[in-house]
Design a protein around this motif. Structure first.
Motif, PDB file in Angstrom:
ATOM      1  N   ASP A   1       0.812  -1.210   0.000  1.00  0.00           N
ATOM      2  CA  ASP A   1       0.000   0.000   0.000  1.00  0.00           C
ATOM      3  C   ASP A   1       0.848   1.264   0.000  1.00  0.00           C
ATOM      4  O   ASP A   1       0.329   2.350  -0.223  1.00  0.00           O
ATOM      5  CB  ASP A   1      -0.918  -0.009   1.237  1.00  0.00           C
ATOM      6  CG  ASP A   1      -2.097   0.937   1.093  1.00  0.00           C
ATOM      7  OD1 ASP A   1      -2.543   1.155  -0.047  1.00  0.00           O
ATOM      8  OD2 ASP A   1      -2.562   1.447   2.130  1.00  0.00           O
ATOM      9  N   VAL A   2       2.155   1.132   0.242  1.00  0.00           N
ATOM     10  CA  VAL A   2       3.056   2.286   0.228  1.00  0.00           C
ATOM     11  C   VAL A   2       4.071   2.095  -0.888  1.00  0.00           C
ATOM     12  O   VAL A   2       5.026   1.329  -0.777  1.00  0.00           O
ATOM     13  CB  VAL A   2       3.766   2.473   1.584  1.00  0.00           C
ATOM     14  CG1 VAL A   2       4.823   3.572   1.479  1.00  0.00           C
ATOM     15  CG2 VAL A   2       2.759   2.823   2.672  1.00  0.00           C
ATOM     16  N   THR A   3       3.827   2.778  -1.979  1.00  0.00           N
ATOM     17  CA  THR A   3       4.711   2.740  -3.136  1.00  0.00           C
ATOM     18  C   THR A   3       4.274   3.850  -4.074  1.00  0.00           C
ATOM     19  O   THR A   3       3.370   4.626  -3.760  1.00  0.00           O
ATOM     20  CB  THR A   3       4.668   1.371  -3.849  1.00  0.00           C
ATOM     21  OG1 THR A   3       5.630   1.340  -4.902  1.00  0.00           O
ATOM     22  CG2 THR A   3       3.291   1.073  -4.420  1.00  0.00           C
TER      23      THR A   3
ATOM     24  N   ALA B   1       8.155  10.918  12.243  1.00  0.00           N
ATOM     25  CA  ALA B   1       7.951  11.816  13.383  1.00  0.00           C
ATOM     26  C   ALA B   1       6.980  11.178  14.368  1.00  0.00           C
ATOM     27  O   ALA B   1       6.350  10.155  14.092  1.00  0.00           O
ATOM     28  CB  ALA B   1       7.401  13.150  12.889  1.00  0.00           C
ATOM     29  N   ARG B   2       6.848  11.804  15.519  1.00  0.00           N
ATOM     30  CA  ARG B   2       5.925  11.278  16.536  1.00  0.00           C
ATOM     31  C   ARG B   2       4.488  11.322  16.035  1.00  0.00           C
ATOM     32  O   ARG B   2       3.703  10.408  16.253  1.00  0.00           O
ATOM     33  CB  ARG B   2       6.062  12.087  17.824  1.00  0.00           C
ATOM     34  CG  ARG B   2       5.167  11.600  18.962  1.00  0.00           C
ATOM     35  CD  ARG B   2       5.336  12.435  20.217  1.00  0.00           C
ATOM     36  NE  ARG B   2       4.972  13.825  20.004  1.00  0.00           N
ATOM     37  CZ  ARG B   2       5.825  14.846  20.027  1.00  0.00           C
ATOM     38  NH1 ARG B   2       7.107  14.621  20.246  1.00  0.00           N
ATOM     39  NH2 ARG B   2       5.423  16.081  19.829  1.00  0.00           N
ATOM     40  N   ASP B   3       4.141  12.386  15.326  1.00  0.00           N
ATOM     41  CA  ASP B   3       2.800  12.548  14.790  1.00  0.00           C
ATOM     42  C   ASP B   3       2.864  13.557  13.636  1.00  0.00           C
ATOM     43  O   ASP B   3       3.935  14.090  13.311  1.00  0.00           O
ATOM     44  CB  ASP B   3       1.809  13.005  15.866  1.00  0.00           C
ATOM     45  CG  ASP B   3       2.306  14.207  16.656  1.00  0.00           C
ATOM     46  OD1 ASP B   3       2.989  15.076  16.049  1.00  0.00           O
ATOM     47  OD2 ASP B   3       2.033  14.297  17.864  1.00  0.00           O
ATOM     48  N   ALA B   4       1.726  13.815  13.015  1.00  0.00           N
ATOM     49  CA  ALA B   4       1.690  14.719  11.868  1.00  0.00           C
ATOM     50  C   ALA B   4       2.115  16.132  12.238  1.00  0.00           C
ATOM     51  O   ALA B   4       2.772  16.824  11.446  1.00  0.00           O
ATOM     52  CB  ALA B   4       0.282  14.730  11.261  1.00  0.00           C
ATOM     53  N   ALA B   5       1.766  16.565  13.439  1.00  0.00           N
ATOM     54  CA  ALA B   5       2.117  17.921  13.867  1.00  0.00           C
ATOM     55  C   ALA B   5       3.630  18.077  13.998  1.00  0.00           C
ATOM     56  O   ALA B   5       4.203  19.097  13.577  1.00  0.00           O
ATOM     57  CB  ALA B   5       1.427  18.254  15.188  1.00  0.00           C
ATOM     58  N   GLN B   6       4.278  17.075  14.576  1.00  0.00           N
ATOM     59  CA  GLN B   6       5.734  17.138  14.695  1.00  0.00           C
ATOM     60  C   GLN B   6       6.391  17.103  13.318  1.00  0.00           C
ATOM     61  O   GLN B   6       7.383  17.797  13.069  1.00  0.00           O
ATOM     62  CB  GLN B   6       6.261  15.988  15.558  1.00  0.00           C
ATOM     63  CG  GLN B   6       7.755  16.094  15.844  1.00  0.00           C
ATOM     64  CD  GLN B   6       8.286  14.910  16.632  1.00  0.00           C
ATOM     65  OE1 GLN B   6       8.285  13.789  16.145  1.00  0.00           O
ATOM     66  NE2 GLN B   6       8.722  15.174  17.859  1.00  0.00           N
TER      67      GLN B   6
ATOM     68  N   THR C   1       0.117   9.824   0.504  1.00  0.00           N
ATOM     69  CA  THR C   1      -1.160   9.110   0.486  1.00  0.00           C
ATOM     70  C   THR C   1      -0.925   7.637   0.195  1.00  0.00           C
ATOM     71  O   THR C   1      -0.247   7.297  -0.789  1.00  0.00           O
ATOM     72  CB  THR C   1      -2.081   9.689  -0.610  1.00  0.00           C
ATOM     73  OG1 THR C   1      -2.199  11.094  -0.433  1.00  0.00           O
ATOM     74  CG2 THR C   1      -3.462   9.045  -0.559  1.00  0.00           C
ATOM     75  N   PRO C   2      -1.464   6.730   1.012  1.00  0.00           N
ATOM     76  CA  PRO C   2      -1.359   5.307   0.677  1.00  0.00           C
ATOM     77  C   PRO C   2      -2.125   5.018  -0.612  1.00  0.00           C
ATOM     78  O   PRO C   2      -3.087   5.706  -0.949  1.00  0.00           O
ATOM     79  CB  PRO C   2      -1.989   4.604   1.890  1.00  0.00           C
ATOM     80  CG  PRO C   2      -2.836   5.637   2.545  1.00  0.00           C
ATOM     81  CD  PRO C   2      -2.202   6.959   2.264  1.00  0.00           C
ATOM     82  N   GLN C   3      -1.699   3.993  -1.320  1.00  0.00           N
ATOM     83  CA  GLN C   3      -2.271   3.717  -2.632  1.00  0.00           C
ATOM     84  C   GLN C   3      -3.777   3.458  -2.583  1.00  0.00           C
ATOM     85  O   GLN C   3      -4.519   3.889  -3.470  1.00  0.00           O
ATOM     86  CB  GLN C   3      -1.556   2.516  -3.266  1.00  0.00           C
ATOM     87  CG  GLN C   3      -0.101   2.789  -3.616  1.00  0.00           C
ATOM     88  CD  GLN C   3       0.058   3.785  -4.740  1.00  0.00           C
ATOM     89  OE1 GLN C   3      -0.292   3.512  -5.886  1.00  0.00           O
ATOM     90  NE2 GLN C   3       0.583   4.963  -4.427  1.00  0.00           N
ATOM     91  N   HIS C   4      -4.215   2.771  -1.551  1.00  0.00           N
ATOM     92  CA  HIS C   4      -5.640   2.419  -1.503  1.00  0.00           C
ATOM     93  C   HIS C   4      -6.534   3.658  -1.416  1.00  0.00           C
ATOM     94  O   HIS C   4      -7.707   3.602  -1.769  1.00  0.00           O
ATOM     95  CB  HIS C   4      -5.929   1.492  -0.307  1.00  0.00           C
ATOM     96  CG  HIS C   4      -6.080   2.209   0.993  1.00  0.00           C
ATOM     97  ND1 HIS C   4      -5.019   2.471   1.843  1.00  0.00           N
ATOM     98  CD2 HIS C   4      -7.171   2.752   1.597  1.00  0.00           C
ATOM     99  CE1 HIS C   4      -5.453   3.127   2.902  1.00  0.00           C
ATOM    100  NE2 HIS C   4      -6.749   3.298   2.787  1.00  0.00           N
TER     101      HIS C   4
ATOM    102  N   ALA D   1       1.146   9.497   7.408  1.00  0.00           N
ATOM    103  CA  ALA D   1       0.846  10.686   8.217  1.00  0.00           C
ATOM    104  C   ALA D   1       2.075  11.232   8.930  1.00  0.00           C
ATOM    105  O   ALA D   1       2.068  12.395   9.370  1.00  0.00           O
ATOM    106  CB  ALA D   1      -0.237  10.363   9.237  1.00  0.00           C
ATOM    107  N   ARG D   2       3.152  10.439   9.029  1.00  0.00           N
ATOM    108  CA  ARG D   2       4.282  10.832   9.867  1.00  0.00           C
ATOM    109  C   ARG D   2       5.617  10.915   9.132  1.00  0.00           C
ATOM    110  O   ARG D   2       6.612  11.365   9.685  1.00  0.00           O
ATOM    111  CB  ARG D   2       4.435   9.835  11.024  1.00  0.00           C
ATOM    112  CG  ARG D   2       3.251   9.780  11.959  1.00  0.00           C
ATOM    113  CD  ARG D   2       3.268   8.510  12.823  1.00  0.00           C
ATOM    114  NE  ARG D   2       4.509   8.337  13.539  1.00  0.00           N
ATOM    115  CZ  ARG D   2       4.931   7.163  14.032  1.00  0.00           C
ATOM    116  NH1 ARG D   2       4.230   6.065  13.851  1.00  0.00           N
ATOM    117  NH2 ARG D   2       6.076   7.108  14.681  1.00  0.00           N
TER     118      ARG D   2
END
Length: 376
Positions: free
Chosen positions: A81-83, A296-301, A322-325, A348-349
């Motif tokens: 899903d990540v490519t 990162a720890r989260d999207a904000a970081q 964005t993941p492919q799905h 997201a990170r």
């Protein structure tokens, strides 16, 4: 500072590259010729395969692989899903359905357990025929082939290794490009082995498969040559100029660039240990570090890190946002019950830092200091 410094690489290899290009110009043999033949032989030897066929780009390499394996309507092609979309775009063009699988939370490669679940879901539904698994060595990190190959064997699936980002990497002593019934790679300029334009290659051991792929890449030619057309194919060739560029680059990759990538990655690893999630490379594996990816720890970081890097003019990228799905182009593909938790979390990170074998230590220290400042 460059995200990937192709100019520094050119100056390191300038004499060899210029001499080869001049030789092509003087020969006026721009399609095929000795440089292409020599490159194919050396690529096959480097990857540990019997055959290598070069072509116009990495996407064409995958298209030829899917066509050679008979992928078409009613078939299910399984992929991480990540490519990048190119990993499965050719299969979709041939009419197949794409079934995405979640990623391993540490390596970011296809998760074998998710793959097994998705295969069984397709089988249970009975609408599609499981056909091919495309294993993408994401960011230059080899997939878990000890787990993937038995799954493919149990379910009678062909494995394609997408080594676009991993040429030069290795898994338990075997170089990437040597796995699967067919393997492909890309010579896009930013890849670990890149040319000065587009280019790609296909690797296999079976003689008949090699002949089929060569036919497909030259308008479906038959034994009588390019005007003896026996199937529908395409026009996909690596030109002599790109082969002339790739030959000295391949030598540099083997002699010192891959080792330099490990040095750069270790500096990052040491600096960010315990502060951010750094790339995990399994024991017995060597990554080509096509990208150096932090979580990162989260999207904000992550946004704070990107803002700080941007503020100092330090190039950075998000592979992939964005993941492919979740892409619009795949909104009608079958998802079954898979939740893609790891892929969603990763996208997201993630943030990628400058990464190449010519990155100077003082430049890298600026990157490191800037990232650490964003964590305060």
């Amino acid at each position: 500072m460059h995200f990937i410094d192709l100019n520094a690489q050119y100056h390191a290899l300038k004499a060899e590259i210029n001499a080869n290009l001049q030789s092509v110009l003087e020969s006026a043999q721009f399609i095929g010729g000795p440089f292409v033949g020599e490159l194919e032989e050396k690529l096959a030897a480097f990857a540990g395969r019997k055959h290598c066929l070069t072509c116009a780009n990495g996407t064409d390499a995958l298209l030829a692989a899917y066509m050679a394996l008979g992928v078409g309507p009613g078939d299910a092609v399984f992929c991480t899903d990540v490519t990048m979309v190119a990993s499965v775009e050719p299969a979709k063009m041939l009419g197949a359905s794409i079934v995405f699988c979640d990623i391993d939370a540490r390596t970011y490669n296809i998760c074998p357990n998710s793959l097994e679940r998705q295969i069984k879901a397709v089988q249970a539904e009975g609408k599609l025929t499981p056909k091919v698994v495309v294993a993408v060595d994401i960011f230059g990190n080899p997939c878990d082939y000890d787990a993937l190959l038995p799954i493919c064997e149990r379910h009678n699936l062909s494995l394609i290794e997408d080594a676009a980002q991993s040429f030069g990497a290795s898994y338990h002593g075997r170089r990437c490009g040597s796995f699967g019934r067919i393997a492909t790679t890309s010579f896009f300029p930013a890849k670990p082995l890149g040319c000065y334009g587009d280019g790609g290659a296909i690797f296999m051991d079976e003689d008949e498969l090699e002949q089929l792929c060569r036919s497909l890449c030259v308008h479906g030619k038959g034994p009588g040559g390019k005007y003896d057309n026996v199937r529908v194919g395409m026009n996909s060739r690596l030109d002599a100029m790109q082969a002339a560029v790739l030959l000295p680059k391949l030598q540099a990759l083997e002699e010192y660039e891959l080792e330099a990538r490990q040095t750069v990655a270790k500096r990052y690893d040491d600096a960010f240990a315990g502060k951010l999630m750094t790339p995990f490379v399994a024991e017995g594996c060597i990554s080509a570090y096509a990208q150096y990816v932090l979580l990162a720890r989260d999207a904000a970081q992550r946004e704070r890190i990107i803002d700080r890097l941007d503020g100092k003019g330090i190039p950075n990228m998000v592979y992939y946002p964005t993941p492919q799905h979740a892409l619009p182009v795949f909104r009608h593909e079958p998802h079954y019950s898979e939740l893609y938790q790891n892929a969603n979390d990763y996208c997201a990170r993630t943030v990628s830092l400058p990464m190449h074998p010519y990155l100077k230590e003082q430049e890298q220290q600026l990157v490191i200091d800037t990232v650490l400042e964003a964590l305060l």
